[in-house]
Each structure stands twice: as structure tokens, then as C-alpha cells.
Design a protein around this motif. Structure first.
Motif, PDB file in Angstrom:
ATOM      1  N   VAL A 193      -5.286   6.680   2.129  1.00 55.39           N
ATOM      2  CA  VAL A 193      -4.759   6.751   0.762  1.00 55.39           C
ATOM      3  C   VAL A 193      -5.756   6.177  -0.249  1.00 55.39           C
ATOM      4  O   VAL A 193      -5.389   5.810  -1.363  1.00 55.39           O
ATOM      5  CB  VAL A 193      -3.388   6.043   0.650  1.00 55.39           C
ATOM      6  CG1 VAL A 193      -2.370   6.744   1.528  1.00 55.39           C
ATOM      7  CG2 VAL A 193      -3.463   4.563   1.005  1.00 55.39           C
ATOM      8  N   GLY A 194      -7.021   6.086   0.161  1.00 50.32           N
ATOM      9  CA  GLY A 194      -8.079   5.771  -0.784  1.00 50.32           C
ATOM     10  C   GLY A 194      -8.327   4.307  -1.054  1.00 50.32           C
ATOM     11  O   GLY A 194      -9.012   3.960  -2.022  1.00 50.32           O
ATOM     12  N   LYS A 195      -7.806   3.406  -0.209  1.00 56.08           N
ATOM     13  CA  LYS A 195      -7.999   1.976  -0.443  1.00 56.08           C
ATOM     14  C   LYS A 195      -9.338   1.537   0.156  1.00 56.08           C
ATOM     15  O   LYS A 195      -9.540   1.548   1.358  1.00 56.08           O
ATOM     16  CB  LYS A 195      -6.863   1.166   0.177  1.00 56.08           C
ATOM     17  CG  LYS A 195      -5.481   1.504  -0.367  1.00 56.08           C
ATOM     18  CD  LYS A 195      -5.305   1.047  -1.808  1.00 56.08           C
ATOM     19  CE  LYS A 195      -5.214  -0.450  -1.916  1.00 56.08           C
ATOM     20  NZ  LYS A 195      -4.875  -0.867  -3.298  1.00 56.08           N
TER      21      LYS A 195
ATOM     22  N   ALA B  71       4.549  10.955  -2.149  1.00 51.92           N
ATOM     23  CA  ALA B  71       3.692  10.202  -3.063  1.00 51.92           C
ATOM     24  C   ALA B  71       4.461   9.023  -3.637  1.00 51.92           C
ATOM     25  O   ALA B  71       5.598   9.170  -4.077  1.00 51.92           O
ATOM     26  CB  ALA B  71       3.190  11.108  -4.188  1.00 51.92           C
ATOM     27  N   GLY B  72       3.836   7.843  -3.592  1.00 58.21           N
ATOM     28  CA  GLY B  72       4.455   6.633  -4.126  1.00 58.21           C
ATOM     29  C   GLY B  72       5.284   5.852  -3.135  1.00 58.21           C
ATOM     30  O   GLY B  72       5.704   4.733  -3.434  1.00 58.21           O
TER      31      GLY B  72
ATOM     32  N   VAL C 279       0.866  -1.185   0.000  1.00 61.80           N
ATOM     33  CA  VAL C 279       0.000   0.000   0.000  1.00 61.80           C
ATOM     34  C   VAL C 279       0.900   1.231   0.000  1.00 61.80           C
ATOM     35  O   VAL C 279       1.737   1.396   0.896  1.00 61.80           O
ATOM     36  CB  VAL C 279      -0.928   0.008   1.225  1.00 61.80           C
ATOM     37  CG1 VAL C 279      -1.741   1.309   1.278  1.00 61.80           C
ATOM     38  CG2 VAL C 279      -1.860  -1.201   1.191  1.00 61.80           C
ATOM     39  N   VAL C 280       0.750   2.088  -1.019  1.00 61.29           N
ATOM     40  CA  VAL C 280       1.617   3.257  -1.166  1.00 61.29           C
ATOM     41  C   VAL C 280       0.815   4.534  -0.983  1.00 61.29           C
ATOM     42  O   VAL C 280      -0.415   4.554  -1.110  1.00 61.29           O
ATOM     43  CB  VAL C 280       2.312   3.266  -2.546  1.00 61.29           C
ATOM     44  CG1 VAL C 280       3.121   2.002  -2.757  1.00 61.29           C
ATOM     45  CG2 VAL C 280       1.290   3.439  -3.665  1.00 61.29           C
ATOM     46  N   ALA C 281       1.520   5.595  -0.682  1.00 64.12           N
ATOM     47  CA  ALA C 281       0.889   6.911  -0.584  1.00 64.12           C
ATOM     48  C   ALA C 281       0.444   7.353  -1.970  1.00 64.12           C
ATOM     49  O   ALA C 281       1.238   7.345  -2.917  1.00 64.12           O
ATOM     50  CB  ALA C 281       1.866   7.915   0.017  1.00 64.12           C
ATOM     51  N   ASP C 282      -0.819   7.705  -2.108  1.00 63.17           N
ATOM     52  CA  ASP C 282      -1.324   8.126  -3.417  1.00 63.17           C
ATOM     53  C   ASP C 282      -1.015   9.590  -3.710  1.00 63.17           C
ATOM     54  O   ASP C 282      -1.203  10.061  -4.824  1.00 63.17           O
ATOM     55  CB  ASP C 282      -2.828   7.869  -3.523  1.00 63.17           C
ATOM     56  CG  ASP C 282      -3.643   8.682  -2.526  1.00 63.17           C
ATOM     57  OD1 ASP C 282      -3.108   9.026  -1.449  1.00 63.17           O
ATOM     58  OD2 ASP C 282      -4.824   8.969  -2.821  1.00 63.17           O
ATOM     59  N   ARG C 283      -0.535  10.303  -2.694  1.00 61.41           N
ATOM     60  CA  ARG C 283      -0.093  11.695  -2.836  1.00 61.41           C
ATOM     61  C   ARG C 283       0.791  12.011  -1.636  1.00 61.41           C
ATOM     62  O   ARG C 283       0.942  11.184  -0.732  1.00 61.41           O
ATOM     63  CB  ARG C 283      -1.282  12.649  -2.905  1.00 61.41           C
ATOM     64  CG  ARG C 283      -2.224  12.552  -1.703  1.00 61.41           C
ATOM     65  CD  ARG C 283      -3.364  13.518  -1.836  1.00 61.41           C
ATOM     66  NE  ARG C 283      -4.264  13.469  -0.690  1.00 61.41           N
ATOM     67  CZ  ARG C 283      -5.162  14.407  -0.393  1.00 61.41           C
ATOM     68  NH1 ARG C 283      -5.270  15.472  -1.198  1.00 61.41           N
ATOM     69  NH2 ARG C 283      -5.945  14.293   0.649  1.00 61.41           N
TER      70      ARG C 283
END
Length: 318
Positions: free
Chosen positions: A164-166, A142-143, A41-45
Motif C-alpha cells: 500500500v505504498g508505505k 480503499a481506506g 496502515v490502511v489500504a490506499d486503494r
């Protein structure tokens, strides 16, 4: 007589042949607690995505600050509102906790050291740049990875994923477990035991414990001390689950039938006994189809100890 391995060597032997199952599925975020993560799971921003105030107060340029200098308050910014354009030199904006800080401003002074007027003055002698500012990307770029497999998810991990929107997560499918308790002296919990009997507390212990370890207990059966019945139950179990856990009947007594049943089923012995107390008779093996066999002693304290010392690491490795 061959000496038994101390715990570190015994655990290493037990884990040596364990390979991850590699099965996975996707579940809604709210169903992921205590499950094992199978994706990064990565930071989307950037987190935070903007420079934001850490307290209610006034945002200004630290270079503009002088003791007792009045600062015109150009506007107020609440959390969830846009920062707006740059503000003039020697001016400030009122900001709420979590509010974005306009471009060019680098410091927040809390309400408590102000007269809360407009223009506002502060009862400070000096201020450092960055005071009370939570800078953009201070937590993560981000990322960048935030959660990595095979993390066993807890509520705060789910909060990070949500941030992060998951809405769904890819999870490792938990290994399935069949449990066989044993002993003529053991009766169901609801029974009134005779003087020579005890209730089956081990089953009540192990089912929730295995779930907390990350496994899926799919079946439980209790066996009387009969060799044929024990052999038949072991044969069936090793073909229906990823792990077979037996309780009791692994010592060298005449009525300890699991070792013979394991041999008849073609189970390869990985560990037979360890230099630990309690739990010395622990057994670990592998059935021809890949089912991991874990033979726990029947004493409840021994069963608890060996579950934590051996079953838990094996389940996590799977």
C-alpha cells in the motif's frame, strides 16, 4: 503465612499499573522488523485494484458458454498490461495469471481444459460465473485498516505495508532495559570457572530474549553479593532505563540483597512471589521515577520462565 497468587492473578497485578510509554519514531520499512507499530496502515486503494485472473487461460462471459462452442480469441492480455475495452458477445481473451480482466467478462477457464487454438474450444460441460477471478476489493476496500497498533511487525506485515505504498512506518520506541545479574558464584563466559563457579549464561539468554520481546537492552552489569554495591547499582539503574531487570538475589537468603536495595531505592512492591514453579520468588515493583523493576530468580530455567510469563507482557504493555 500469606498464600501466593496463582499466575493469572499475579500477572493481572503486575500489569495493573503499567501505562504505555507513548514514545514513537519513524523508520524506513526495511528497519521495522520485530518493532511495534504505532499507526494504522490502511489500504490506499481497493485490493486487488481490478478484477484479475487467478490462472493462465481465457476470460469470457459465463452466460456465453456452451459445451464445444468455439470462442474467437480477440486479444491477449499479460500481467501489467491494461484490460482494454469490452469484447464482443461469444468471444474471449487470452489472459495470464494476474492480468486484468476486461469489463463485462466474469469467468476464466484454464488452458488445461482448452485446445489452445483460435477459435478456442473447451472440454467442459459447464462453468460458473466468477471461476478463477480474483475480484476487485475482495481483499480490502480503499481506506480499510490492514495493520493496527500495537502489532509487533513480522516480515509479512512489512509486505502488506509495502503493497500500500508505505516506505516508512511510525513505531513505538521500545522500552529501554538495564539488566543486573548477580552472584559470587557467577563468572564471565570467557572465564574458566572453578569447581564452585558457573558461567553467566543468564546474561546470554536475556539480552536476545528481551530484544525479541520488543525491548532495547541498553546496559548490563554483574554484581557480587555485596549490599552497598547492589544498592548503588539499583539506584543508578532506575534512573537510566524504563525497566530494571535483576537476576538472582530475590529470595530470603542472607546474601540476597536485591529486596533491601529495592526498599532503599523507594521501589513500591507490586508483586512479591507467585504460586508458580519454576519462578516462585518473582518480584515486580515500581520505582519513584516510573521505572518498572522485575526481579527474576537466578536459576536459568526460572529466569527463562518468568521472563516469558512476566517481563514479556510488561514490555508489550509499555
Amino acid at each position: 503465612m500469606k498464600s501466593l497468587a496463582d499466575y493469572p492473578l499475579a500477572l493481572a497485578a503486575a500489569l495493573a499499573g503499567v501505562q504505555p510509554l507513548g514514545r514513537s519514531d519513524i523508520r524506513p520499512l526495511e528497519d521495522c522488523d520485530r518493532c511495534s507499530l504505532a499507526e494504522i496502515v490502511v489500504a490506499d486503494r481497493d485490493l486487488p485494484p481490478f478484477n484479475r485472473s487467478q490462472m493462465d487461460g481465457y476470460a469470457l462471459r459465463a452466460a456465453d458458454f456452451q459445451p464445444n462452442r468455439p470462442f474467437p480469441v480477440i486479444r491477449s492480455i499479460a500481467a501489467g498490461h491494461q484490460a482494454g475495452s469490452e469484447i464482443p458477445v461469444n468471444s474471449c481473451v487470452a489472459v495470464a495469471t494476474g492480468a486484468p480482466i476486461p469489463p463485462g467478462l466474469d469467468t476464466v477457464i484454464q488452458h488445461e481444459v482448452s485446445d489452445r487454438k483460435n477459435p478456442v474450444t473447451f472440454t467442459l460441460n459447464d462453468i460458473r460465473p466468477g471461476h478463477a477471478v480474483h475480484h476487485r476489493a475482495a481483499d480490502a476496500r480503499a481506506g480499510s485498516p490492514l495493520l493496527t497498533p500495537p502489532l509487533q511487525l513480522a516480515p509479512h506485515h512489512l509486505a502488506i505495508a509495502a503493497a500500500v505504498g508505505k516506505t516508512h512506518l511510525k513505531l513505538f520506541t521500545p522500552p529501554t532495559v538495564t539488566m543486573l545479574t548477580s552472584g559470587d558464584e557467577v563468572v564471565p563466559v570467557e572465564n574458566i570457572p572453578r569447581d564452585h563457579q558457573i558461567r553467566n549464561s543468564n546474561a546470554a539468554l536475556l539480552r536476545p530474549l528481551l530484544r525479541r520481546f520488543g525491548a532495547d537492552p541498553i546496559a548490563h552489569d554483574h554484581l557480587v553479593d555485596d549490599l552497598n554495591a547492589t544498592c548503588a547499582a539499583v539506584q543508578s539503574a532506575i534512573h537510566s532505563a524504563d525497566i530494571l531487570i535483576t537476576v538472582g538475589g530475590v529470595s530470603a537468603g542472607d546474601r540476597d540483597h536485591f529486596p533491601s536495595a529495592f526498599d532503599k531505592a523507594g521501589v513500591t512492591t507490586i508483586l512479591r512471589g507467585a504460586n508458580i514453579q519454576p519462578g516462585r520468588p518473582i518480584f515486580i515493583g515500581c520505582a519513584p521515577g516510573g521505572c518498572i523493576v522485575i526481579g527474576l530468580p537466578g536459576n536459568p530455567v526460572s529466569a527463562l520462565a518468568t521472563s516469558c510469563l512476566f517481563a514479556w507482557p510488561i514490555i508489550r504493555a509499555l
